[in-house]
Design an enzyme around this catalytic site. Structure first.
Site, PDB file in Angstrom:
ATOM      1  N   SER A  50     -36.858 -59.433 -58.338  1.00 43.94           N
ATOM      2  CA  SER A  50     -37.686 -58.491 -57.572  1.00 43.94           C
ATOM      3  C   SER A  50     -38.517 -57.611 -58.508  1.00 43.94           C
ATOM      4  O   SER A  50     -39.645 -57.252 -58.195  1.00 43.94           O
ATOM      5  CB  SER A  50     -36.824 -57.642 -56.624  1.00 43.94           C
ATOM      6  OG  SER A  50     -36.101 -56.643 -57.330  1.00 43.94           O
ATOM      7  N   HIS A  75     -44.946 -47.223 -56.105  1.00 44.42           N
ATOM      8  CA  HIS A  75     -43.764 -47.392 -55.256  1.00 44.42           C
ATOM      9  C   HIS A  75     -42.541 -47.182 -56.163  1.00 44.42           C
ATOM     10  O   HIS A  75     -42.482 -47.745 -57.253  1.00 44.42           O
ATOM     11  CB  HIS A  75     -43.764 -48.781 -54.634  1.00 44.42           C
ATOM     12  CG  HIS A  75     -42.454 -49.140 -54.002  1.00 44.42           C
ATOM     13  ND1 HIS A  75     -41.876 -48.361 -53.029  1.00 44.42           N
ATOM     14  CD2 HIS A  75     -41.578 -50.160 -54.232  1.00 44.42           C
ATOM     15  CE1 HIS A  75     -40.711 -48.884 -52.684  1.00 44.42           C
ATOM     16  NE2 HIS A  75     -40.509 -49.978 -53.392  1.00 44.42           N
ATOM     17  N   LYS A 121     -41.757 -48.687 -65.939  1.00 46.63           N
ATOM     18  CA  LYS A 121     -42.036 -50.072 -66.354  1.00 46.63           C
ATOM     19  C   LYS A 121     -43.405 -50.514 -65.833  1.00 46.63           C
ATOM     20  O   LYS A 121     -44.148 -51.203 -66.519  1.00 46.63           O
ATOM     21  CB  LYS A 121     -41.004 -51.031 -65.730  1.00 46.63           C
ATOM     22  CG  LYS A 121     -39.659 -51.125 -66.405  1.00 46.63           C
ATOM     23  CD  LYS A 121     -38.852 -52.194 -65.642  1.00 46.63           C
ATOM     24  CE  LYS A 121     -37.371 -52.054 -65.798  1.00 46.63           C
ATOM     25  NZ  LYS A 121     -36.811 -52.620 -66.996  1.00 46.63           N
ATOM     26  N   ASN A 176     -34.380 -44.545 -53.241  1.00 52.66           N
ATOM     27  CA  ASN A 176     -35.416 -45.373 -52.599  1.00 52.66           C
ATOM     28  C   ASN A 176     -35.479 -45.042 -51.109  1.00 52.66           C
ATOM     29  O   ASN A 176     -34.471 -45.132 -50.410  1.00 52.66           O
ATOM     30  CB  ASN A 176     -35.079 -46.861 -52.794  1.00 52.66           C
ATOM     31  CG  ASN A 176     -36.260 -47.777 -52.473  1.00 52.66           C
ATOM     32  OD1 ASN A 176     -37.306 -47.311 -51.989  1.00 52.66           O
ATOM     33  ND2 ASN A 176     -36.103 -49.060 -52.741  1.00 52.66           N
ATOM     34  N   THR A 187     -29.445 -47.760 -56.159  1.00 49.86           N
ATOM     35  CA  THR A 187     -30.870 -47.635 -55.818  1.00 49.86           C
ATOM     36  C   THR A 187     -31.060 -47.455 -54.310  1.00 49.86           C
ATOM     37  O   THR A 187     -32.100 -47.771 -53.771  1.00 49.86           O
ATOM     38  CB  THR A 187     -31.692 -48.855 -56.328  1.00 49.86           C
ATOM     39  OG1 THR A 187     -31.256 -50.045 -55.660  1.00 49.86           O
ATOM     40  CG2 THR A 187     -31.535 -49.047 -57.813  1.00 49.86           C
ATOM     41  N   GLU A 199     -38.570 -50.491 -42.221  1.00 44.21           N
ATOM     42  CA  GLU A 199     -37.824 -51.743 -42.255  1.00 44.21           C
ATOM     43  C   GLU A 199     -36.389 -51.462 -41.809  1.00 44.21           C
ATOM     44  O   GLU A 199     -35.475 -52.211 -42.087  1.00 44.21           O
ATOM     45  CB  GLU A 199     -37.873 -52.390 -43.637  1.00 44.21           C
ATOM     46  CG  GLU A 199     -37.484 -51.493 -44.788  1.00 44.21           C
ATOM     47  CD  GLU A 199     -37.629 -52.186 -46.133  1.00 44.21           C
ATOM     48  OE1 GLU A 199     -36.916 -53.168 -46.362  1.00 44.21           O
ATOM     49  OE2 GLU A 199     -38.452 -51.732 -46.949  1.00 44.21           O
ATOM     50  N   SER A 212     -41.564 -55.959 -50.714  1.00 45.75           N
ATOM     51  CA  SER A 212     -40.995 -57.266 -51.067  1.00 45.75           C
ATOM     52  C   SER A 212     -41.383 -58.305 -50.043  1.00 45.75           C
ATOM     53  O   SER A 212     -41.658 -58.013 -48.886  1.00 45.75           O
ATOM     54  CB  SER A 212     -39.466 -57.164 -51.126  1.00 45.75           C
ATOM     55  OG  SER A 212     -39.085 -56.510 -52.307  1.00 45.75           O
ATOM     56  N   CYS A 271     -41.220 -52.477 -47.870  1.00 36.57           N
ATOM     57  CA  CYS A 271     -41.684 -51.126 -48.236  1.00 36.57           C
ATOM     58  C   CYS A 271     -43.178 -50.947 -48.028  1.00 36.57           C
ATOM     59  O   CYS A 271     -43.695 -49.841 -48.174  1.00 36.57           O
ATOM     60  CB  CYS A 271     -41.350 -50.821 -49.692  1.00 36.57           C
ATOM     61  SG  CYS A 271     -39.596 -50.827 -50.018  1.00 36.57           S
TER      62      CYS A 271
HETATM   63  P1  HMG Z   1     -28.395 -54.124 -62.992  1.00 37.02           P
HETATM   64  O1  HMG Z   1     -28.607 -55.552 -63.299  1.00 37.02           O
HETATM   65  O2  HMG Z   1     -27.014 -53.679 -62.658  1.00 37.02           O
HETATM   66  O3  HMG Z   1     -28.910 -53.177 -64.147  1.00 37.02           O
HETATM   67  O4  HMG Z   1     -29.304 -53.695 -61.764  1.00 37.02           O
HETATM   68  P2  HMG Z   1     -29.458 -53.569 -65.593  1.00 37.02           P
HETATM   69  O5  HMG Z   1     -28.363 -54.221 -66.368  1.00 37.02           O
HETATM   70  O6  HMG Z   1     -30.771 -54.274 -65.489  1.00 37.02           O
HETATM   71  O7  HMG Z   1     -29.645 -52.095 -66.185  1.00 37.02           O
HETATM   72  C1  HMG Z   1     -30.625 -51.242 -65.633  1.00 37.02           C
HETATM   73  C2  HMG Z   1     -31.203 -50.412 -66.775  1.00 37.02           C
HETATM   74  O8  HMG Z   1     -30.209 -49.496 -67.250  1.00 37.02           O
HETATM   75  C3  HMG Z   1     -31.636 -51.241 -67.976  1.00 37.02           C
HETATM   76  O9  HMG Z   1     -32.823 -50.651 -68.498  1.00 37.02           O
HETATM   77  C4  HMG Z   1     -30.476 -51.044 -68.957  1.00 37.02           C
HETATM   78  O10 HMG Z   1     -30.863 -51.215 -70.315  1.00 37.02           O
HETATM   79  C5  HMG Z   1     -30.103 -49.604 -68.679  1.00 37.02           C
HETATM   80  P3  HMG Z   1     -34.180 -51.540 -68.664  1.00 37.02           P
HETATM   81  O11 HMG Z   1     -33.833 -52.665 -69.550  1.00 37.02           O
HETATM   82  O12 HMG Z   1     -34.506 -52.023 -67.278  1.00 37.02           O
HETATM   83  O13 HMG Z   1     -35.154 -50.602 -69.206  1.00 37.02           O
HETATM   84  N1  HMG Z   1     -28.722 -49.253 -69.057  1.00 37.02           N
HETATM   85  C6  HMG Z   1     -28.384 -48.056 -69.600  1.00 37.02           C
HETATM   86  N2  HMG Z   1     -29.127 -46.998 -69.949  1.00 37.02           N
HETATM   87  C7  HMG Z   1     -28.483 -45.893 -70.485  1.00 37.02           C
HETATM   88  N3  HMG Z   1     -27.137 -45.875 -70.668  1.00 37.02           N
HETATM   89  C8  HMG Z   1     -26.349 -46.924 -70.337  1.00 37.02           C
HETATM   90  C9  HMG Z   1     -26.982 -48.082 -69.765  1.00 37.02           C
HETATM   91  N4  HMG Z   1     -26.527 -49.280 -69.312  1.00 37.02           N
HETATM   92  C10 HMG Z   1     -27.599 -49.980 -68.884  1.00 37.02           C
HETATM   93  N5  HMG Z   1     -25.029 -46.871 -70.506  1.00 37.02           N
HETATM   94  C11 HMG Z   1     -31.379 -53.697 -60.558  1.00 37.02           C
HETATM   95  C12 HMG Z   1     -30.659 -53.252 -61.812  1.00 37.02           C
HETATM   96  C13 HMG Z   1     -32.718 -52.976 -60.468  1.00 37.02           C
HETATM   97  C14 HMG Z   1     -31.603 -55.218 -60.618  1.00 37.02           C
HETATM   98  C15 HMG Z   1     -30.494 -53.355 -59.321  1.00 37.02           C
HETATM   99  O14 HMG Z   1     -30.289 -51.963 -59.232  1.00 37.02           O
HETATM  100  C16 HMG Z   1     -31.079 -53.836 -57.999  1.00 37.02           C
HETATM  101  O15 HMG Z   1     -30.948 -55.010 -57.637  1.00 37.02           O
HETATM  102  N6  HMG Z   1     -31.756 -52.926 -57.230  1.00 37.02           N
HETATM  103  C17 HMG Z   1     -32.380 -53.281 -55.949  1.00 37.02           C
HETATM  104  C18 HMG Z   1     -33.676 -54.070 -56.138  1.00 37.02           C
HETATM  105  C19 HMG Z   1     -34.805 -53.195 -56.626  1.00 37.02           C
HETATM  106  O16 HMG Z   1     -34.782 -51.975 -56.554  1.00 37.02           O
HETATM  107  N7  HMG Z   1     -35.882 -53.864 -57.105  1.00 37.02           N
HETATM  108  C20 HMG Z   1     -37.075 -53.161 -57.576  1.00 37.02           C
HETATM  109  C21 HMG Z   1     -38.347 -53.990 -57.451  1.00 37.02           C
HETATM  110  S1  HMG Z   1     -38.552 -54.686 -55.810  1.00 37.02           S
HETATM  111  C22 HMG Z   1     -39.043 -53.317 -54.837  1.00 37.02           C
HETATM  112  O17 HMG Z   1     -39.388 -52.291 -55.344  1.00 37.02           O
HETATM  113  C23 HMG Z   1     -38.974 -53.486 -53.353  1.00 37.02           C
HETATM  114  C24 HMG Z   1     -37.853 -52.720 -52.663  1.00 37.02           C
HETATM  115  O18 HMG Z   1     -38.147 -51.343 -52.638  1.00 37.02           O
HETATM  116  C25 HMG Z   1     -37.628 -53.269 -51.235  1.00 37.02           C
HETATM  117  C26 HMG Z   1     -38.792 -53.338 -50.262  1.00 37.02           C
HETATM  118  O19 HMG Z   1     -39.916 -53.654 -50.598  1.00 37.02           O
HETATM  119  O20 HMG Z   1     -38.486 -53.188 -49.080  1.00 37.02           O
HETATM  120  C27 HMG Z   1     -36.517 -52.885 -53.389  1.00 37.02           C
END
Ligand code: HMG
Length: 380
Positions: free
Chosen positions: A188, A223, A232, A268, A138, A63, A301, A95
């Protein structure tokens, strides 16, 4: 990632424990998706003793395309010295693009179209989100080259025994021209889990028809946009099967944890993420699980997903040692935050840079993108 967390004013625990990432690969100006793909393929040819003349199909899943028309596989054709009687093209679905290419190669062989030849499938991507955005930790960059043959040495796929899932969703996408993705991050995550449930149910039905129970899978690779997502995902599947959270997490340690060692060092790599997880699992455990089935979940996605499996071949442990799958990670160097931000600031200019004007680090013996001549991308 600890350095990045400090620079962003975020507790390091959020990245390292919260997301499950300890390092993140960054591609410099010389390392576009073509160069990454060519270097991964050359390493595969050298370590596995593959002759370029044995390849009859070469597909790059990506991509991070470098052209709306010319596929990365066409560049690979020259850079790898592939034969003229070879089909080359590119596949795209976020992906999922690499898996689409792999499943096509499996069918190409099952149909007998290969006539003794092998397929080279290369998953190659650079994951970029805006600096200072939730997606930034990420990111990642890399390519995985897969050799698909009639006589596999690592994993034997079972054509037809797989489950698909698709739905039109806006969870992550990249509009034409910007290099960074747009993402509805928390949505996502839910889209990924819904797709996993749908694809897995379809796979279980196919496995039952083929005479085995999907619960007998010895290991599972997912993935990996970041390690915690795979955890998860596994918990979600196991809880749907009636396990408690504690039981699901205990099964994660056995069935999934070893597949996340290499991804936690890279981040990633989009199309290659599932196959980097598989490399991590095989690097750690191939010998111990010879003869067993490994479940594979690919998510792209947008979205499209597939659940399928492969059986680890006898002798895979010895073969994996020869391939030295983790070796490329030992050859990297560390960027300071300033260097990383300078690379990102130049992102948009790189594709217009005249030949040999790019700043960057191009190790000897590697294929590098060196700039543009009369609108043509040049590789040396
Ligand atoms: P965010 O909102 O900044 O993070 O972004 P959060 O507040 O959800 O925190 C993440 C985790 O860290 C949580 O754990 C917190 O509790 C923990 P969870 O509740 O999930 O178990 N946390 C801590 N842990 C230890 N010490 C601390 C602390 N503070 C918080 N101090 C988000 C997270 C994934 C949304 C962001 O990184 C993002 O948007 N990433 C990109 C999208 C993505 O990767 N999506 C995954 C699914 S989609 C997919 O896989 C397709 C993709 O690869 C693309 C494609 O297909 O081409 C992305």
């Amino acid at each position: 990632m600890t350095d990045l967390a400090r620079a962003r004013g975020v507790p390091a625990g959020k990245y390292v424990e919260g997301l499950g990432v300890s390092r993140m690969a960054v591609a410099d100006a010389h390392e576009d998706a073509v160069a990454l793909a060519a270097n991964a393929s050359r390493r595969l040819f050298a370590t596995a003793g593959v002759e370029a003349s044995s390849i009859g199909l070469c597909v790059a899943g990506t991509e991070t395309g470098v052209d709306h028309s010319k596929p990365i596989a066409a560049y690979l054709h020259r850079l790898l010295g592939l034969p003229q009687r070879c089909r080359v093209y590119e596949t795209k679905h976020a992906c999922f693009g690499g898996t689409a290419a792999l499943l096509g190669a499996i069918d190409w062989i099952a149909a007998g179209s290969n006539r003794g030849r092998s397929a080279l499938i290369v998953c190659t991507d650079i994951a970029r989100y805006a600096l200072n955005s939730p997606g930034e930790p990420t990111q990642g960059a890399g390519a995985v080259a897969l050799l698909v043959t009639e006589n596999p040495r690592l994993l034997a796929f079972e054509p037809g025994i797989s489950g698909s899932y698709a739905r039109d969703v806006d969870d992550f996408w990249r509009p034409l021209y910007p290099k960074v993705a747009v993402v509805d991050g928390h949505r996502s995550v839910q889209c990924y889990l819904d797709a996993l449930a749908g694809a897995y149910d379809a796979y279980c039905e196919a496995a039952t028809l083929a005479g085995y129970d999907a619960r007998t899978l010895a290991r599972r690779c997912y993935h990996v946009p970041y390690g915690k997502m795979a955890k998860k995902a596994h918990r979600h599947l196991k809880q749907r099967e009636g396990l408690s959270e504690a039981e699901a997490d205990a099964s994660y340690e056995v069935e999934v944890a070893s597949s996340l060692v290499l991804p936690s060092q890279v981040g990633n790599v989009y199309t290659g993420s599932l196959y980097l997880a598989l490399a991590s699992l095989l690097d750690a455990e191939a010998e111990a699980i010879e003869g067993e089935r490994v479940g594979l979940f690919s998510y792209g996605s947008g979205c499209c997903a597939e659940y399928f499996a492969g059986r680890v071949e006898k002798g895979a442990g010895e073969w994996v040692r020869r391939l030295a799958l983790a070796q490329p990670l030992a050859e990297r160097r560390t960027y300071s935050i300033e260097e990383y931000e300078a690379i990102r600031a130049a992102d948009d200019a790189v594709d217009q840079a005249p030949v040999h004007t790019l700043n960057g680090h191009s190790p000897a013996g590697m294929i590098a993108f060196v700039g543009v001549d009369n609108q043509r991308r040049v590789y040396e």
